[in-house]
Design an enzyme around this catalytic site. Structure first.
Site, PDB file in Angstrom:
ATOM      1  N   SER A  41       0.796  -1.234   0.000  1.00  0.00           N
ATOM      2  CA  SER A  41       0.000   0.000   0.000  1.00  0.00           C
ATOM      3  C   SER A  41       0.824   1.277   0.000  1.00  0.00           C
ATOM      4  CB  SER A  41      -0.956   0.015   1.193  1.00  0.00           C
ATOM      5  OG  SER A  41      -0.263   0.237   2.392  1.00  0.00           O
ATOM      6  N   LYS A  82       0.786   4.913   6.543  1.00  0.00           N
ATOM      7  CA  LYS A  82       0.147   5.727   5.514  1.00  0.00           C
ATOM      8  C   LYS A  82       0.706   7.144   5.562  1.00  0.00           C
ATOM      9  CE  LYS A  82      -2.758   2.353   4.717  1.00  0.00           C
ATOM     10  NZ  LYS A  82      -2.482   1.445   3.641  1.00  0.00           N
TER      11      LYS A  82
END
Length: 188
Positions: A41, A82
């Site tokens: 990700s 993230k």
């Protein structure tokens, strides 16, 4: 006399090793923590299997900034890594693969590698607004809107199961990849 000297020397070594272990534990527990990136990700910034250092003390001294890479507790025993896109009060929108924060267009140089690999009319990040994804017009106080750099393969704030990330859930920032050595780098 010699036995007493040997006992004292042994005791000093044990004490020194004990203090060093205590110091190392303190640094690891309170200041820095190594984690392993699991998944794609955050590619190309972080590769699956990269070992990164999470700075746990820095955010205690300064505020989190837009575009900081953070590690946070997503669910019990599961941490995500993230990038902060929206800070409290921000209005976030994506249009034609471009990021708009509070109506102003922002560059995302960390996405260029993926954008270059796309076919002509392909987009890395689909169009959306905060309101469409999470029912809010701005990022609420005490929370952040986060996205993975690999926008096509990231479970992030666009998913209501993740949603806005509460500041209390953030473990720290990730700026250093230390293993494998051929990926050694500092993230800006």
């Amino acid at each position: 006399m010699r036995k007493t000297k040997e006992k004292n020397e042994l005791f000093e070594w044990i004490k020194t090793i004990g203090i060093a272990l205590l110091f190392a534990f303190g640094i690891r527990f309170f200041l820095f923590e190594p984690i392993v990136v699991d998944g794609a990700s955050m590619m190309p910034t972080f590769e699956n299997g990269d070992k990164v250092v999470v700075n746990k003390i820095g955010p205690e001294l300064i505020d989190y900034q837009r575009f900081d890479v953070i590690v946070f507790e997503a669910k019990e025993d599961t941490n995500y890594i993230k990038r902060i896109i929206g800070i409290p009060g921000d209005r976030i929108a994506y249009e034609n693969d471009e990021l708009f924060i509070n109506g102003e267009r922002y560059e995302e140089p960390y996405l260029e590698e993926y954008k270059k690999a796309l076919l002509d009319n392909d987009t890395l990040t689909g169009d959306f607004t905060l309101e469409e994804k999470l029912g809010e017009t701005t990022v609420p106080d005490g929370t952040f809107f986060v996205l993975g750099d690999n926008r096509r393969d990231s479970t992030d704030s666009r998913d209501p199961r993740v949603g806005f990330v509460s500041e209390e859930k953030i473990l720290g920032t990730a700026k250093i990849v230390f293993l494998p050595l051929d990926n050694l780098k500092i993230i800006k």
